[in-house]
Design a protein around this motif. Structure first.
Motif: not given
Length: 335
Positions: A104-108, A126-132, A171-175, A216-220
């Motif tokens: 659930s963690t955004s890039l920023f 630790i696997l940062l799975g916060s890509s799309w 929804y909280v994550d998306l907002d 959109y700023s994820l890890m992709d």
């Protein structure tokens, strides 16, 4: 590091929409792996545990360093489906030397997680799975890129139906993620934070409709920049009504891949691939999580993962993820 996969995987948020699907996906891939469905509502967690099988339930309190777990409880991994502003879930994993997967963690927002890893780099994988959709936009690109001798640009367009966001936590994550004033893209070899018109891009969905996506700023994009030599990379999301729902059918989810560069025979080409799931993003996310967990534990793709900070493409073979996605109903085609 010694892991015991006979101990349950603690799935925090496992009674939610996507978390419960991920638990079921993990059960399909690993029938003998014990699970603990963790959440604030014990009765909901217990209902999911009964449905999944070989699972129990636990109340999780993210405000506590021990997550509210008795000292006698032992887990094999921690998976997080909600935004943990305390990062107690990661600290708990590090304290016990457990693999950790968060989505659930955004890039920023990654700096606190990276700092915790750097403080104790030998404690946990630790696997940062916060890509799309937990790597399901990044890993296919690496498979498609194999037909190129030199890859120059990557453009990914994700289509998310406005009715397919997920549960309350999603929804909280998306907002929160949409609240960023600018988003990161790689353009002509330079990283740029873009907003306004520069953050918009029009692309075609799988039925030929023009959609307007926004960066959109994820890890992709950073993941693909690290893994390829492409000079321009951007990831855009279009949120609205998907084509099937406009026809009165259930919503779908789509990912459009457009790669440009020089093929192995020396010709230049622009190649398009399309990934679609007719039931939306949740089953795709569930597979991404399940594949990540089994890889961390060494149940597929190699030995248990050593302590470190990882992105999905570093650990997971693209072909394996694509096969599991297709088994779960995902459609893939070259357009």
């Amino acid at each position: 590091m010694s892991l015991n996969p006979r101990k349950p995987v603690l799935i925090i948020g496992g009674s939610g929409v996507v978390g419960s699907l991920a638990a079921k996906a993990l059960r399909r891939l690993q029938p003998d792996l014990p699970l603990t469905i963790g959440g604030r509502d014990l009765s909901r967690a217990q209902a999911v545990a009964r449905e999944v099988g070989l699972a129990d339930a636990a109340t999780v309190d993210l405000s506590r360093p021990d997550l509210g777990q008795p000292a006698s409880r032992a887990y094999s991994a921690v998976v997080l489906f909600v935004k943990d502003d305390t990062l107690n879930s990661l600290r708990y994993a590090q304290t016990h030397g457990l693999p950790y997967l968060g989505i659930s963690t955004s890039l920023f927002e990654v700096a606190p997680e990276v700092a915790l890893y750097m403080h104790q780099p030998t404690r946990s994988p630790i696997l940062l799975g916060s890509s799309w959709l937990v790597g399901t936009a990044t890993l296919p690109v690496l498979q498609f890129a194999r037909e190129f001798r030199a890859l120059e640009s990557i453009a990914i367009g994700a289509v998310l139906d406005e009715q397919d966001v997920g549960g309350a936590a999603a929804y909280v994550d998306l907002d929160r993620q949409k609240a960023a004033p600018n988003n990161l893209i790689l353009e002509d070899g330079q990283w740029r934070w873009v907003g306004g018109a520069a953050a918009l891009r029009t692309f075609r969905d799988t039925e030929g409709n023009d959609l307007q996506g926004q960066a959109y700023s994820l890890m992709d994009a950073p993941s693909l920049a690290a893994a390829t030599q492409a000079k321009s990379i951007r990831f855009d999301v279009a949120i609205g009504t998907t084509a099937p729902r406009r026809r009165g059918e259930p919503f779908s989810t789509e990912i459009i891949f457009e790669l440009e560069g020089t093929l192995h025979d020396g010709t230049r080409a622009r190649v398009r691939h399309e990934l679609l799931h007719p039931e939306g993003q949740a089953p795709v996310t569930a597979v991404g999580v399940a594949v990540g967990v089994e890889r961390l534990l060494g149940l597929a793709g190699g030995a248990p993962v050593a302590p470190g900070l990882y992105l999905p493409h570093v650990l997971i073979e693209p072909e394996y993820l694509l096969r599991r996605l297709q088994e779960a109903g995902t459609r893939l085609r070259r357009a």
